[in-house]
Design an enzyme around this catalytic site. Structure first.
Site, PDB file in Angstrom:
ATOM      1  N   ILE A  58       0.698  -1.117   0.034  1.00 11.86           N
ATOM      2  CA  ILE A  58      -0.057   0.083  -0.162  1.00 11.86           C
ATOM      3  C   ILE A  58       0.682   1.168  -0.198  1.00 11.86           C
ATOM      4  CG2 ILE A  58      -2.004  -0.909   0.813  1.00 11.86           C
ATOM      5  CD1 ILE A  58      -1.107  -0.019   3.810  1.00 11.86           C
ATOM      6  N   GLY A  59       2.159   1.128   0.006  1.00 10.71           N
ATOM      7  CA  GLY A  59       2.915   2.504   0.324  1.00 10.71           C
ATOM      8  C   GLY A  59       4.271   2.048   0.298  1.00 10.71           C
ATOM      9  N   LYS A 118       5.018  -2.647   8.045  1.00 10.59           N
ATOM     10  CA  LYS A 118       6.274  -2.021   7.514  1.00 10.59           C
ATOM     11  C   LYS A 118       7.325  -3.089   7.380  1.00 10.59           C
ATOM     12  CE  LYS A 118       5.347   2.758   8.551  1.00 10.59           C
ATOM     13  NZ  LYS A 118       6.199   3.899   9.245  1.00 10.59           N
ATOM     14  N   GLY A 124      11.644   0.445   3.180  1.00  7.44           N
ATOM     15  CA  GLY A 124      10.926  -0.709   2.637  1.00  7.44           C
ATOM     16  C   GLY A 124       9.461  -0.649   2.452  1.00  7.44           C
ATOM     17  N   GLU A 125       8.938  -1.734   1.793  1.00  5.87           N
ATOM     18  CA  GLU A 125       7.663  -1.526   1.471  1.00  5.87           C
ATOM     19  C   GLU A 125       6.605  -1.456   3.037  1.00  5.87           C
ATOM     20  OE1 GLU A 125       7.597  -4.879  -0.800  1.00  5.87           O
ATOM     21  OE2 GLU A 125       7.817  -3.674  -2.837  1.00  5.87           O
ATOM     22  N   GLY A 141       7.754   3.026   2.243  1.00  3.13           N
ATOM     23  CA  GLY A 141       8.420   3.614   3.292  1.00  3.13           C
ATOM     24  C   GLY A 141       9.991   4.043   3.182  1.00  3.13           C
ATOM     25  N   GLU A 142      10.656   4.881   4.052  1.00  6.19           N
ATOM     26  CA  GLU A 142      11.954   4.831   3.873  1.00  6.19           C
ATOM     27  C   GLU A 142      12.976   3.603   3.926  1.00  6.19           C
ATOM     28  OE1 GLU A 142      15.205   6.733   6.690  1.00  6.19           O
ATOM     29  OE2 GLU A 142      15.060   6.551   4.591  1.00  6.19           O
ATOM     30  N   ASP A 196       7.740  16.830  12.998  1.00  4.33           N
ATOM     31  CA  ASP A 196       7.429  16.800  11.528  1.00  4.33           C
ATOM     32  C   ASP A 196       5.938  16.384  11.353  1.00  4.33           C
ATOM     33  OD1 ASP A 196       7.876  16.569   9.034  1.00  4.33           O
ATOM     34  OD2 ASP A 196       8.653  14.716   8.944  1.00  4.33           O
TER      35      ASP A 196
HETATM   36  P1  AMP Z   1       5.425   5.838   6.167  1.00  4.61           P
HETATM   37  O1  AMP Z   1       6.625   5.138   5.942  1.00  4.61           O
HETATM   38  O2  AMP Z   1       4.973   5.722   7.613  1.00  4.61           O
HETATM   39  O3  AMP Z   1       5.540   7.350   5.554  1.00  4.61           O
HETATM   40  O4  AMP Z   1       4.351   5.016   5.075  1.00  4.61           O
HETATM   41  C1  AMP Z   1       4.254   5.140   3.827  1.00  4.61           C
HETATM   42  C2  AMP Z   1       3.023   5.190   3.261  1.00  4.61           C
HETATM   43  O5  AMP Z   1       2.319   3.951   3.767  1.00  4.61           O
HETATM   44  C3  AMP Z   1       2.018   6.172   4.174  1.00  4.61           C
HETATM   45  O6  AMP Z   1       2.089   7.486   3.327  1.00  4.61           O
HETATM   46  C4  AMP Z   1       0.486   5.412   3.909  1.00  4.61           C
HETATM   47  O7  AMP Z   1       0.164   5.664   2.714  1.00  4.61           O
HETATM   48  C5  AMP Z   1       0.798   3.773   4.246  1.00  4.61           C
HETATM   49  N1  AMP Z   1       0.615   3.638   5.607  1.00  4.61           N
HETATM   50  C6  AMP Z   1       1.701   3.471   6.263  1.00  4.61           C
HETATM   51  N2  AMP Z   1       1.245   3.368   7.606  1.00  4.61           N
HETATM   52  C7  AMP Z   1      -0.111   2.835   7.292  1.00  4.61           C
HETATM   53  C8  AMP Z   1      -1.204   2.387   8.144  1.00  4.61           C
HETATM   54  N3  AMP Z   1      -0.975   2.124   9.510  1.00  4.61           N
HETATM   55  N4  AMP Z   1      -2.234   2.072   7.489  1.00  4.61           N
HETATM   56  C9  AMP Z   1      -2.561   2.381   6.273  1.00  4.61           C
HETATM   57  N5  AMP Z   1      -1.729   2.789   5.429  1.00  4.61           N
HETATM   58  C10 AMP Z   1      -0.243   3.029   6.148  1.00  4.61           C
END
Ligand code: AMP
Length: 873
Positions: free
Chosen positions: A551-552, A577, A557-558, A554-555, A670
């Protein structure tokens, strides 16, 4: 208020409008869809399709509306009324329903299903044929009102068909059924009649359903909210108080808001399971014998501590076994101990910052002494104390205040547990001497010696680094302890010891500064980051996790969505994460650092950590799943789709989470809409607690002249200029988040460069009000952006202010005056007004936008008067 039309187009009344559908969070939407298939939040007052016998409706004149005696496949009557006097002039045919009780609802909805003949398809009928009919109502407290005159009925609406049918359609046996919904309110009597007036159309009224809407009874945050009939006004939100469920107590008065559509919005407050009970599946379940829960704030029942027991259910503490005891002032989490008190304590060397002590082993220690526990605190400050554990019979307490009295107590631990504390021993540190000519040299000497020691330490470290890279972390944290002595003192649990046999812990108000307590502990104060992560995060077995989709990014990994199945619990959705393969040790530490921080928080507006996977690969952090992802993207996707109350509800949640963080002593640094996650109930939660986040992770972060990396647009001027990050600088960022939310994810300061933003803000310019923004909210933003950080509101004041606005939605009706709102230009908040500028060029220069002068001129804005006329359009 009179009757209003909702719904409308054929075939879709009763289902949410498409824009609204995509707006609604997935789960709510699914729930709504099923509600509408078999309406749970709609309560029928009449449904002509389900009435088995005579409907008791009256038609006059007699040759007007007539009931068609049809039956369905089960031989149940279908109450269809039709009229088709399209060839005759001056038709006035009435159909009156029987009395309908409104059951206490003050706004009701009427859903009509009907077919209507297209006049064009009627040969010769064009002059008199109509394609509409009228609907009326009359309120009365009883059934006596039926014989009233036509002109006493109040018109609800003229009903037209979206789809009329022709002879051809009949030939094809296609019935074009129209569905129309109208609502009426506020109703003031116990019931009403409906009437349908035909003035010359060809209509078949197939069904009439009359209903009201309610927010169905629900349990949220351990509070039960009752079935609530929606308000009389279509935009009204009813504030409903929840009642804490059995065995729970109020933490903050639980409230929700029932919308006119029958949805629960903006949950506020919560209940907690009382002492002796723990939360499971929305209920409070009793602690079993052998377990206890001392306070509503403890997350769950815990096993009785060593040498204690309980035979009862719902225990709030455990009893000590025979010959073991616990002092009254000891917390119930403490083990019960046997007495072997230390009786003689002697002071040793005393300096202005330290006191050395020694003591003798107790006469009858009741077994081999494993260690001593030395508790000490500044006299009269017993709520904040430190405990040193030592295997020796001597210690040095350092980091003390000069010239201050300290109280010491010592107890021994054997295999049987702790003995009682010794009596109190009081010693004083040496005072700081007043500066004399000789002593004036002391600071210089101290500084020189300190610098010398640090240099020596660095050189030794350098020499040793080749041979002891395994000890790199320990070395780093020792240096940190030198550089930030106060940090080690304040931040609690530290294993940076002078003596390998010693261990030091700090307590405040009877609590060790560890999980579940109200003070944040910086994981950096742990020599071993793995210890920090396991202190604050549960280890989860990888086999309990099912990963479903990415779904996204992160810095590290996925980021995936998936499901977590823990023993004895139902499977539930989570976000996962992952740490990419080939990571360095530092990356692993930083990645897990976020879990060490997140795991210390427990608040409905802070993203909740489920646990970590560190014992197998990939290393993972598992958190609650937020269906709508990050707030900025979500708002951009749904531009203009929410009510102001919904937006304020989001802001309230974020402020409440930030209040919790600031109470814990955590500064986020932040805070931005991209770092807020939003779930299917539109609840916003603060996230992104990365250790190195501000430096590396955030793509918005830019290097400042001092070398730090900072998300400029969101950051307070004092934090940019001299890195003064505090809860007050978080309040500044919160003001920017307010602006992002109210402008549906607009980029703060648009395409201005970071340098221009810094200068403009420094000179007193601020973001203008977002479009259609309530004046009270914009004022709050401006308050958050006060230059003097002490003048900014605190988070608890922001929460109270937003609560007030939610309770009193009319206060949100005053919008920032559109003509005074200059779109996409900064607003000056310094004493000099735009009137002080002689030309547009001068003014643009002053707000660091001089390079736009030409564009202004080209578009005819050549004078300040012309600029003042710039409107939204
Ligand atoms: P982050 O590394 O925390 O910035 O996460 C990267 C992306 O993953 C975020 O911008 C969200 O779109 C998605 N994401 C992170 N944590 C969650 C979560 N608990 N529920 C749903 N999406 C998430």
């Amino acid at each position: 208020m009179g009757p209003r039309g909702t719904g409308g187009r054929a075939g879709r009344a009763g289902a949410p409008a498409p824009g609204w559908t995509c707006l609604l969070p997935l789960l709510l939407c699914t729930a709504l869809r099923s509600l509408r298939a078999s309406p749970g939040s709609e309560v029928n007052l009449l449904d002509s399709r389900t009435v088995m016998g005579d409907l008791g409706w009256i038609a006059y004149p007699k040759n007007g509306w007539e009931e068609i005696g049809e039956v369905d496949e089960n031989y149940a009557p279908i109450h269809t009324y039709q009229v088709c006097k399209v060839m005759e002039q001056n038709q006035n045919n009435w159909l009156l329903t029987s009395w309908i009780s409104n059951e206490g609802a003050s706004r009701i909805f009427i859903e009509l299903k009907f077919t209507l003949r297209d006049c064009n398809s009627l040969p010769g009928g064009l002059g008199t044929c109509k394609e509409t009919f009228n609907m009326y109502y009359f309120e009365s407290d009883d059934e006596d009102g039926r014989n009233i005159k036509e002109n006493q009925y109040i018109k609800i609406d003229t009903i037209a068909a979206d789809e009329s049918f022709t002879e051809l359609d009949l030939g094809d046996r296609v019935m074009k059924l129209n569905t129309e919904v109208r609502d009426v309110g506020p109703l003031t009597k116990k019931g009403f009649y409906l009437a349908f007036q035909d003035v010359g159309a060809c209509i078949a009224l197939v069904s009439v359903r009359v209903y009201y809407k309610k927010c169905p009874s629900v349990i949220r945050n351990l509070a039960r909210f009752p079935d609530t009939i929606t308000g009389a006004d279509s935009s009204q939100l009813l504030e409903v108080s929840g009642v804490c469920i059995n065995h729970s107590v109020t933490e903050e008065a639980p409230k929700m808001h029932c919308s006119a559509e029958g949805e629960w919005l903006v949950p506020i407050g919560k209940c907690l399971c009382k002492a002796g009970y723990e939360e499971k599946n929305n209920t409070c379940q009793v602690c079993r014998p052998g377990f206890f829960k001392a306070s509503p704030h403890s997350p769950s029942c815990s096993k009785c501590p060593p040498h204690s027991y309980t035979l009862d259910e719902a225990s709030t503490s455990c009893l000590c076994e025979e010959h073991y005891f616990r002092k009254e002032s000891d917390p119930p989490t403490m083990a019960c101990t046997t007495p072997s008190p230390v009786s003689s304590v002697k002071k040793g060397k005393i300096t202005k910052n330290s006191i050395s002590l020694s003591w003798q082993e107790p006469d009858r220690p009741n077994g081999i002494i494993l260690e001593y526990e030395i508790k000490y605190f500044e006299k009269d400050q017993e709520t904040s104390y430190t405990i040193i554990k030592s295997k020796e019979t001597a210690i040095t307490a350092d980091g003390l205040k000069p010239g201050a009295a300290y109280v010491f107590q010592i107890r021994a631990r054997t295999a049987a547990g702790y003995g009682g504390f010794s009596r109190r021993f009081e010693f004083e540190t040496s005072p700081v001497l007043a500066a004399s000519s000789d002593q004036s040299q002391i600071p210089i000497i101290v500084v020189s010696v300190t610098v010398g020691v640090i240099l020596l330490a660095v050189v030794i470290g350098f020499l040793l680094s080749g041979s002891c890279c395994d000890h790199g972390c320990g070395w780093a944290s020792s240096l940190r302890a030198v550089a930030y002595p106060s940090l080690t003192w304040r931040c609690g649990y530290s294993k940076a010891k002078q003596d390998p046999e010693e261990e030091k812990m700090h307590f405040h108000n009877g609590h060790i500064k560890l999980p579940g307590v109200r003070t944040y502990i910086d994981p950096h104060t742990y020599e071993d980051p793995n210890q920090a992560v396991h202190e604050f995060a549960k280890e989860i077995e990888a086999s309990c996790i099912t990963i479903e989709r990415v779904i996204g990014a992160g810095e590290f990994g996925e980021v995936c969505s998936g499901r977590l199945k823990l023993q004895g619990k139902r499977e539930f959705p989570v976000a996962i994460k992952t740490l990419k393969v080939g990571y360095t040790e530092k990356q692993r530490r930083d990645f897990l650092g976020e879990a060490s921080i997140m795991g210390q928080f427990d608040h409905p507006n802070i993203i909740h950590l489920e646990g970590v996977v560190t014992k197998s690969k990939p290393v993972m952090i598992v958190t609650e799943y937020m269906e709508n992802g990050s707030l900025d993207t979500f708002l951009k996707k749904n531009d203009g789709q929410f009510t102001v109350i919904q937006l304020v509800g989001m802001l309230r949640g974020i402020a409440s989470g930030m209040k919790y963080l600031s109470d814990m002593g955590y500064v986020h640094r932040d805070l931005a809409a991209r770092n807020i996650l939003i779930n299917s109930n539109l609840v916003c939660k603060v996230s992104d607690f990365g250790l190195s986040r501000v430096l590396e992770d955030d793509p918005e972060a830019a290097y400042t002249t001092r070398g730090g990396k900072i998300p400029i647009r969101w950051t307070a001027p004092e934090a940019i200029a001299f890195r003064k990050f505090t809860s007050a600088s978080d309040v500044w960022s919160y003001g920017i988040v307010m602006w992002e939310v109210m402008s549906y994810g607009e980029r703060p300061y648009w395409e201005m460069t970071n340098q221009d933003v810094i200068k403009a803000v420094e000179e007193g310019y601020r973001l203008p009000s977002p479009m259609d923004c309530p004046a009270a909210l914009y004022q709050l933003m401006l308050d958050c952006w006060q230059k003097d950080r002490n003048s900014r509101p605190k988070f608890d004041e922001i929460v109270s202010m937003l609560d007030k606005l939610i309770r009193n939605p009319s206060s949100l009706k005053t919008l920032v005056n559109a003509s005074s709102r200059v779109s996409n230009l900064l607003v000056e908040h310094s004493p000099v007004g735009s009137g002080a500028y002689r030309s547009v060029g001068e003014w643009l220069e002053a707000i660091k936008m001089g390079r736009y002068t030409e564009i202004f001129m080209e578009n005819g804005y050549s004078s300040m008067d012309a600029v003042a006329q710039v409107t939204l359009e």
